[in-house]
Design an enzyme around this catalytic site. Sequence first.
Site, PDB file in Angstrom:
ATOM      1  CE  LYS A  22       5.092 -42.761  12.353  1.00  0.00           C
ATOM      2  NZ  LYS A  22       4.466 -42.533  13.650  1.00  0.00           N
ATOM      3  CG  ASN A  23       5.841 -38.884  13.639  1.00  0.00           C
ATOM      4  OD1 ASN A  23       4.912 -39.674  13.430  1.00  0.00           O
ATOM      5  ND2 ASN A  23       6.902 -39.211  14.334  1.00  0.00           N
ATOM      6  CB  CYS A 120       2.363 -47.859  22.809  1.00  0.00           C
ATOM      7  SG  CYS A 120       3.839 -46.865  22.907  1.00  0.00           S
ATOM      8  NE  ARG A 125       4.285 -42.379  23.462  1.00  0.00           N
ATOM      9  CZ  ARG A 125       4.236 -42.764  22.187  1.00  0.00           C
ATOM     10  NH1 ARG A 125       4.318 -44.039  21.905  1.00  0.00           N
ATOM     11  NH2 ARG A 125       4.063 -41.876  21.222  1.00  0.00           N
ATOM     12  CG  ASP A 308      10.796 -41.178  16.701  1.00  0.00           C
ATOM     13  OD1 ASP A 308       9.990 -40.410  16.167  1.00  0.00           O
ATOM     14  OD2 ASP A 308      10.602 -41.711  17.808  1.00  0.00           O
ATOM     15  NE  ARG A 400       1.446 -47.861  14.193  1.00  0.00           N
ATOM     16  CZ  ARG A 400       1.155 -47.496  15.435  1.00  0.00           C
ATOM     17  NH1 ARG A 400       1.277 -48.356  16.413  1.00  0.00           N
ATOM     18  NH2 ARG A 400       0.761 -46.268  15.706  1.00  0.00           N
TER      19      ARG A 400
HETATM   20  C1  EPZ Z   1       5.795 -37.948  19.097  1.00  0.00           C
HETATM   21  O1  EPZ Z   1       5.099 -38.733  20.048  1.00  0.00           O
HETATM   22  C2  EPZ Z   1       6.045 -38.863  17.912  1.00  0.00           C
HETATM   23  N1  EPZ Z   1       4.755 -39.300  17.350  1.00  0.00           N
HETATM   24  C3  EPZ Z   1       6.877 -40.070  18.361  1.00  0.00           C
HETATM   25  O2  EPZ Z   1       7.163 -40.841  17.204  1.00  0.00           O
HETATM   26  C4  EPZ Z   1       8.193 -39.557  18.940  1.00  0.00           C
HETATM   27  O3  EPZ Z   1       8.933 -40.656  19.426  1.00  0.00           O
HETATM   28  C5  EPZ Z   1       7.897 -38.577  20.102  1.00  0.00           C
HETATM   29  O4  EPZ Z   1       7.055 -37.513  19.630  1.00  0.00           O
HETATM   30  C6  EPZ Z   1       9.164 -37.956  20.661  1.00  0.00           C
HETATM   31  O5  EPZ Z   1       9.852 -37.288  19.650  1.00  0.00           O
HETATM   32  C7  EPZ Z   1       4.075 -38.439  16.554  1.00  0.00           C
HETATM   33  O6  EPZ Z   1       4.488 -37.319  16.314  1.00  0.00           O
HETATM   34  C8  EPZ Z   1       2.782 -38.952  15.997  1.00  0.00           C
HETATM   35  P1  EPZ Z   1       5.857 -36.712  23.336  1.00  0.00           P
HETATM   36  P2  EPZ Z   1       4.423 -38.010  21.326  1.00  0.00           P
HETATM   37  O7  EPZ Z   1       4.521 -36.211  23.771  1.00  0.00           O
HETATM   38  O8  EPZ Z   1       3.982 -36.654  20.964  1.00  0.00           O
HETATM   39  C9  EPZ Z   1       5.810 -37.625  27.983  1.00  0.00           C
HETATM   40  C10 EPZ Z   1       7.369 -42.758  15.935  1.00  0.00           C
HETATM   41  O9  EPZ Z   1       8.166 -43.684  16.067  1.00  0.00           O
HETATM   42  N2  EPZ Z   1       4.457 -37.023  27.971  1.00  0.00           N
HETATM   43  O10 EPZ Z   1       6.809 -35.760  22.708  1.00  0.00           O
HETATM   44  O11 EPZ Z   1       3.414 -38.971  21.881  1.00  0.00           O
HETATM   45  C11 EPZ Z   1       5.891 -38.909  27.195  1.00  0.00           C
HETATM   46  O12 EPZ Z   1       5.505 -40.014  27.981  1.00  0.00           O
HETATM   47  C12 EPZ Z   1       6.688 -42.188  17.150  1.00  0.00           C
HETATM   48  O13 EPZ Z   1       7.088 -42.195  14.855  1.00  0.00           O
HETATM   49  C13 EPZ Z   1       3.769 -36.877  29.173  1.00  0.00           C
HETATM   50  O14 EPZ Z   1       4.277 -37.257  30.243  1.00  0.00           O
HETATM   51  O15 EPZ Z   1       5.634 -37.912  22.321  1.00  0.00           O
HETATM   52  C14 EPZ Z   1       7.350 -38.964  26.805  1.00  0.00           C
HETATM   53  O16 EPZ Z   1       8.098 -39.478  27.889  1.00  0.00           O
HETATM   54  C15 EPZ Z   1       6.978 -42.996  18.384  1.00  0.00           C
HETATM   55  N3  EPZ Z   1       2.521 -36.311  29.164  1.00  0.00           N
HETATM   56  C16 EPZ Z   1       7.727 -37.480  26.607  1.00  0.00           C
HETATM   57  O17 EPZ Z   1       6.717 -36.746  27.289  1.00  0.00           O
HETATM   58  C17 EPZ Z   1       1.928 -35.874  28.011  1.00  0.00           C
HETATM   59  O18 EPZ Z   1       0.804 -35.348  28.060  1.00  0.00           O
HETATM   60  C18 EPZ Z   1       7.736 -37.033  25.150  1.00  0.00           C
HETATM   61  O19 EPZ Z   1       6.542 -37.484  24.556  1.00  0.00           O
HETATM   62  C19 EPZ Z   1       2.637 -36.035  26.794  1.00  0.00           C
HETATM   63  C20 EPZ Z   1       3.896 -36.601  26.806  1.00  0.00           C
END
Ligand code: EPZ
Length: 420
Positions: A22-23, A120, A125, A308, A400
């Site tokens: 998916k990701n 979410c 996020r 995850d 999803r």
């Molecule tokens: C990706 O989400 C995945 N989704 C998530 O999978 C996964 O849990 C996550 O990476 C961490 O591995 C997809 O790839 C579509 P991040 P993402 O940006 O990119 C903070 C699932 O279950 N952050 O790596 O949204 C954020 O709040 C989903 O398949 C900021 O502060 O996660 C978090 O604490 C859930 N500012 C940390 O960084 C930003 O601009 C990591 O988030 C971006 C992120």
Amino acid sequence: MDRLAIQGGTPLSGEVRISGAKNAALPILCASLLTADTLTLSNVPRLHDVTTAIKLLEQIGVRISTRSSGADTTIELSGRDVENLVAPYEMVKTMRAAILVLGPMLARFGEASVSLPGGCAIGLRPVDLHIRGLQAMGAEIAIEHGYIHARAKRLRGARIVMDLVSVTGTENLMMAATLADGVTLIENAAREPEVVDLAKCLIAMGAKISGAGSDAVHIVGVANLHGASYRIMPDRIESGTFLVAAAATGGAVTLVNTRSGMLDAVLDKLLDAGAKIESGEDWIRLRKNGPLRAVNLRTAPYPAFPTDMQAQFMALNCMAAGTAIMTETIFENRFMHVQELRRLGADIEVEGNTAVIKGVAQLDGARVMATDLRASASLVIAGLMANGETTIDRIYHLDRGYEHIEDKLSQLGANIRRVH
Ligand code: EPZ
């Protein structure tokens, strides 16, 4: 609303085919916006999020055709007629990964209006790192009425140091940089295998990228990208979920159409718990090898233990011998499954971002509610372990990210059915 009914207690055994990731599929689908040619993708998982991404891209003007042959789905996407450079709130609020159209649209068309994704269940996020990176590349960005309005005559290469490791942040900026004028260096980049899969697809489209998979990704902008054919990598989180389910029910399961070497941190923890694991190029086999032991873990960016997989592993710890300490360092609210696991008889205490799980002799089936994608998977695993019947409400969360999970589990001998 659909729900799942599970009669627990049956060890899983047999073979299960892992779907495409998916990701990886979500950013790669958005890469179709970077070219007027056709991008042909295979091993695309049949998931609700993929359907949502396809609807959004069609609304933007990408022409998409889908062909399914057996378990494999091939999708052809043509970015030739893109004209509606908007990702509306109603699409983005159901799938935060829609933010991944921002970088490609801005890079190829010089403008984009993308709704701010809401928060979410698992956390706020924010997308500030995406925005700051694009601004570093020369984009003018205004946030009005809940929308990100971005403009740039032509993005220019820049050195970007990410404050936090962000998977989609790295992916958005990497896609934007492929068409920028000059060289971009993304430091403190995410190293997840899905980032590497996106980079490989972009390189097949003519992008000049090196260092994907390390914490420094180097991109030399080109004038345009061309079409390509690309096969999406296997889903490592679906793989991990089935391995944990096999260990939790005391079974023997072989995953096929997967890949070893993309979830070593999870395999290490399963070995610590007492499972026996063998693997080859595209298969992984797990057998339970005596009583399970409680395992401590701490989530962190790849290659460390993935957030995850935290909820799924917590279910395993609920009936393991001993006490486990689990710390979630990525998201601020990713323990929603704890309340529901407690309803099944688990002994879990939460203190901030740490959970302490005392293994109990038995879980007892109950009615529980899914709150987010991976919490739902945790409840399925706990239901498979519990005595009696467990019903799980709101399983649209599950759909999803898992392709027909109840069919795959039934094929492994689970007593599980979807109740409409
Ligand atoms: C990706 O989400 C995945 N989704 C998530 O999978 C996964 O849990 C996550 O990476 C961490 O591995 C997809 O790839 C579509 P991040 P993402 O940006 O990119 C903070 C699932 O279950 N952050 O790596 O949204 C954020 O709040 C989903 O398949 C900021 O502060 O996660 C978090 O604490 C859930 N500012 C940390 O960084 C930003 O601009 C990591 O988030 C971006 C992120």
